[in-house]
Design a protein around this motif. Structure first.
Motif, PDB file in Angstrom:
ATOM      1  N   MET A   1      31.834 -10.335  45.743  1.00 26.30           N
ATOM      2  CA  MET A   1      32.959 -11.038  45.118  1.00 26.30           C
ATOM      3  C   MET A   1      33.086 -12.461  45.657  1.00 26.30           C
ATOM      4  N   ALA A   2      32.909 -12.604  46.954  1.00 33.07           N
ATOM      5  CA  ALA A   2      32.992 -13.944  47.561  1.00 33.07           C
ATOM      6  C   ALA A   2      31.922 -14.862  46.990  1.00 33.07           C
ATOM      7  N   TYR A   3      30.717 -14.321  46.861  1.00 29.88           N
ATOM      8  CA  TYR A   3      29.615 -15.142  46.346  1.00 29.88           C
ATOM      9  C   TYR A   3      29.839 -15.525  44.887  1.00 29.88           C
ATOM     10  N   ILE A   4      30.336 -14.579  44.083  1.00 32.71           N
ATOM     11  CA  ILE A   4      30.620 -14.862  42.666  1.00 32.71           C
ATOM     12  C   ILE A   4      31.698 -15.938  42.553  1.00 32.71           C
ATOM     13  N   MET A   5      32.732 -15.837  43.392  1.00 32.87           N
ATOM     14  CA  MET A   5      33.799 -16.844  43.380  1.00 32.87           C
ATOM     15  C   MET A   5      33.266 -18.220  43.755  1.00 32.87           C
ATOM     16  N   VAL A   6      32.396 -18.269  44.767  1.00 31.31           N
ATOM     17  CA  VAL A   6      31.802 -19.547  45.192  1.00 31.31           C
ATOM     18  C   VAL A   6      30.993 -20.159  44.048  1.00 31.31           C
ATOM     19  N   LEU A   7      30.174 -19.341  43.384  1.00 31.36           N
ATOM     20  CA  LEU A   7      29.335 -19.841  42.292  1.00 31.36           C
ATOM     21  C   LEU A   7      30.172 -20.346  41.132  1.00 31.36           C
ATOM     22  N   ILE A   8      31.124 -19.524  40.668  1.00 33.12           N
ATOM     23  CA  ILE A   8      31.930 -19.889  39.500  1.00 33.12           C
ATOM     24  C   ILE A   8      32.745 -21.151  39.773  1.00 33.12           C
ATOM     25  N   ALA A   9      33.440 -21.173  40.919  1.00 31.43           N
ATOM     26  CA  ALA A   9      34.320 -22.301  41.227  1.00 31.43           C
ATOM     27  C   ALA A   9      33.540 -23.601  41.394  1.00 31.43           C
ATOM     28  N   ASN A  10      32.484 -23.574  42.193  1.00 32.71           N
ATOM     29  CA  ASN A  10      31.741 -24.805  42.480  1.00 32.71           C
ATOM     30  C   ASN A  10      30.937 -25.291  41.271  1.00 32.71           C
ATOM     31  N   LEU A  11      30.300 -24.387  40.545  1.00 34.45           N
ATOM     32  CA  LEU A  11      29.533 -24.796  39.362  1.00 34.45           C
ATOM     33  C   LEU A  11      30.456 -25.279  38.247  1.00 34.45           C
ATOM     34  N   SER A  12      31.651 -24.713  38.157  1.00 34.02           N
ATOM     35  CA  SER A  12      32.625 -25.187  37.170  1.00 34.02           C
ATOM     36  C   SER A  12      33.061 -26.610  37.481  1.00 34.02           C
ATOM     37  N   VAL A  13      33.369 -26.855  38.757  1.00 35.44           N
ATOM     38  CA  VAL A  13      33.770 -28.207  39.174  1.00 35.44           C
ATOM     39  C   VAL A  13      32.645 -29.199  38.902  1.00 35.44           C
ATOM     40  N   HIS A  24      33.759 -39.957  36.343  1.00 36.49           N
ATOM     41  CA  HIS A  24      32.573 -40.585  36.945  1.00 36.49           C
ATOM     42  C   HIS A  24      33.012 -41.712  37.883  1.00 36.49           C
ATOM     43  N   THR A  25      33.660 -41.329  38.958  1.00 41.14           N
ATOM     44  CA  THR A  25      34.142 -42.260  39.977  1.00 41.14           C
ATOM     45  C   THR A  25      33.571 -41.817  41.331  1.00 41.14           C
ATOM     46  N   PRO A  26      33.642 -42.685  42.356  1.00 40.93           N
ATOM     47  CA  PRO A  26      33.090 -42.306  43.665  1.00 40.93           C
ATOM     48  C   PRO A  26      33.654 -41.006  44.229  1.00 40.93           C
ATOM     49  N   MET A  27      34.966 -40.804  44.094  1.00 39.36           N
ATOM     50  CA  MET A  27      35.579 -39.602  44.661  1.00 39.36           C
ATOM     51  C   MET A  27      34.982 -38.340  44.032  1.00 39.36           C
ATOM     52  N   TYR A  28      34.854 -38.336  42.718  1.00 37.61           N
ATOM     53  CA  TYR A  28      34.332 -37.150  42.030  1.00 37.61           C
ATOM     54  C   TYR A  28      32.814 -37.037  42.180  1.00 37.61           C
ATOM     55  N   PHE A  29      32.157 -38.151  42.435  1.00 41.82           N
ATOM     56  CA  PHE A  29      30.724 -38.088  42.743  1.00 41.82           C
ATOM     57  C   PHE A  29      30.508 -37.326  44.052  1.00 41.82           C
ATOM     58  N   PHE A  30      31.349 -37.617  45.055  1.00 41.12           N
ATOM     59  CA  PHE A  30      31.273 -36.887  46.319  1.00 41.12           C
ATOM     60  C   PHE A  30      31.649 -35.415  46.131  1.00 41.12           C
ATOM     61  N   LEU A  31      32.646 -35.157  45.293  1.00 43.79           N
ATOM     62  CA  LEU A  31      33.074 -33.780  45.041  1.00 43.79           C
ATOM     63  C   LEU A  31      31.980 -32.968  44.352  1.00 43.79           C
ATOM     64  N   SER A  32      31.288 -33.574  43.394  1.00 40.29           N
ATOM     65  CA  SER A  32      30.192 -32.870  42.717  1.00 40.29           C
ATOM     66  C   SER A  32      29.047 -32.596  43.688  1.00 40.29           C
ATOM     67  N   SER A  33      28.787 -33.543  44.593  1.00 44.83           N
ATOM     68  CA  SER A  33      27.758 -33.328  45.620  1.00 44.83           C
ATOM     69  C   SER A  33      28.165 -32.199  46.557  1.00 44.83           C
ATOM     70  N   LEU A  34      29.452 -32.152  46.909  1.00 42.86           N
ATOM     71  CA  LEU A  34      29.949 -31.082  47.778  1.00 42.86           C
ATOM     72  C   LEU A  34      29.832 -29.723  47.092  1.00 42.86           C
ATOM     73  N   SER A  35      30.080 -29.688  45.790  1.00 43.20           N
ATOM     74  CA  SER A  35      29.985 -28.423  45.049  1.00 43.20           C
ATOM     75  C   SER A  35      28.566 -27.880  45.065  1.00 43.20           C
ATOM     76  N   ILE A  36      27.588 -28.746  44.811  1.00 37.91           N
ATOM     77  CA  ILE A  36      26.184 -28.320  44.841  1.00 37.91           C
ATOM     78  C   ILE A  36      25.789 -27.880  46.243  1.00 37.91           C
ATOM     79  N   LEU A  37      26.264 -28.611  47.233  1.00 32.26           N
ATOM     80  CA  LEU A  37      25.946 -28.282  48.624  1.00 32.26           C
ATOM     81  C   LEU A  37      26.521 -26.918  49.008  1.00 32.26           C
TER      82      LEU A  37
END
Length: 300
Positions: A1-13, A24-37
């Motif tokens: 469940m934890a892994y599914i939540m991590v995948l859904i939440a981060n890939l959605s973001v 498409h701003t610097p803040m959200y560029f960092f957030l998208s990088s954090l999600s993939i990471l």
């Protein structure tokens, strides 16, 4: 469940940020990088833990263990630096808004993120090579959920002094230094927030920053303790608990704290859901019309 939540939440973001041009701003560029990471970070350990729990087989190959060690250390070191970069981005945006577009330009942001990944990669190479040079004896039992540096050092029967020195040095550069940068950034941010006259706006910004600070503090403190905590005895269970906090809890909380509470992200999410519903209705209407055409052709 934890892994599914991590995948859904981060890939959605990540998907929402990529689709909506307003994000498409610097803040959200960092957030998208954090999600993939965070997705990569969790994928290294959680699926293997699930397989171990289901099958009851806790064995891992020698090469598989060092592969897991390499990528976990790589992604962990990269995230330490990326969180500091995100804190600096918020510092510039709140404390120096007029120069924000100049300082946080596209080239600077790309270089910042690339530097985080390169530093994490170098950190993983050093740790993996140092651990590969160790001698393991006995039953090769690792007292941990996955292959990490400290449990591997505990399982070794050769001299680990050089590896311990490397751990302390890396903790200073990738743990303590970014954490101090984050704290310094948020101290300036909070002092600037206190100068805001509007009570409602001040409470809103302070609520967001305090949530960020709590998540970041949990990540850094547990990570630093994990690599400089007890290496033997019953107290080693504390290292296992700290690994859960920064290895599993942080990837789950990051998208919720940084993105899903953000009003712009929620608007973009609703917009994306509306577009999806329109596409689904269009496809259904097209299929219905196609069936009617075929039925009409058969009757004719």
């Amino acid at each position: 469940m934890a892994y599914i939540m991590v995948l859904i939440a981060n890939l959605s973001v990540f998907s929402i940020i990529q689709v909506d041009r307003q994000l498409h701003t610097p803040m959200y560029f960092f957030l998208s990088s954090l999600s993939i990471l965070d997705v990569c970070y969790s994928t290294i350990i959680l699926p293997a833990m699930v397989v171990n729990a289901i099958t009851g087989n806790r064995r891992i190959s020698y090469s598989g263990c060092f592969t897991q060690l390499f990528f976990f250390v790589c992604f962990g070191g990269s995230e330490c630096l990326l969180l500091a970069a995100m804190a600096y981005d918020r510092y510039v945006a709140i404390c120096n808004p007029l120069n924000y577009p100049v300082i946080m330009n596209r080239r600077f942001c790309l270089g910042f993120v690339a530097g985080c990944w390169i530093a994490g990669l170098l950190n993983a190479i050093f740790h993996t090579l140092m651990t590969l040079n160790l001698t393991f004896c006995g039953d090769h039992h690792i007292r941990h959920f996955f292959c990490d540096v400290l449990p591997m050092l505990e399982a070794a029967c050769s001299n680990i002094q050089s590896s311990q020195v490397l751990l302390h040095v890396v903790t200073i550069f990738l743990g303590m230094s970014p954490f101090l940068l984050v704290m310094n950034s948020y101290i300036h941010i909070i002092s600037t927030i206190l100068k805001i006259r509007s009570l409602e706006r001040r409470q809103k910004v302070f609520s967001t920053c305090s949530s960020h600070l709590i998540v970041v503090t949990i990540f850094y403190i547990t990570a630093m303790f994990n690599y400089n905590g007890p290496s033997s005895g019953d107290s080693f269970i504390i290292v296992q608990v700290s690994s859960v906090l920064y290895g599993i809890l942080s990837p789950m909380l990051n998208p919720m704290i940084y993105s899903l509470r953000n009003q712009e992200v929620r608007k973009a999410f609703k917009k994306a859901m509306t577009r999806t519903q329109i596409v689904i209705r269009t496809i259904r209407l097209y299929n219905l019309n196609l069936k009617n055409v075929k039925l009409h052709a058969l009757i004719s």
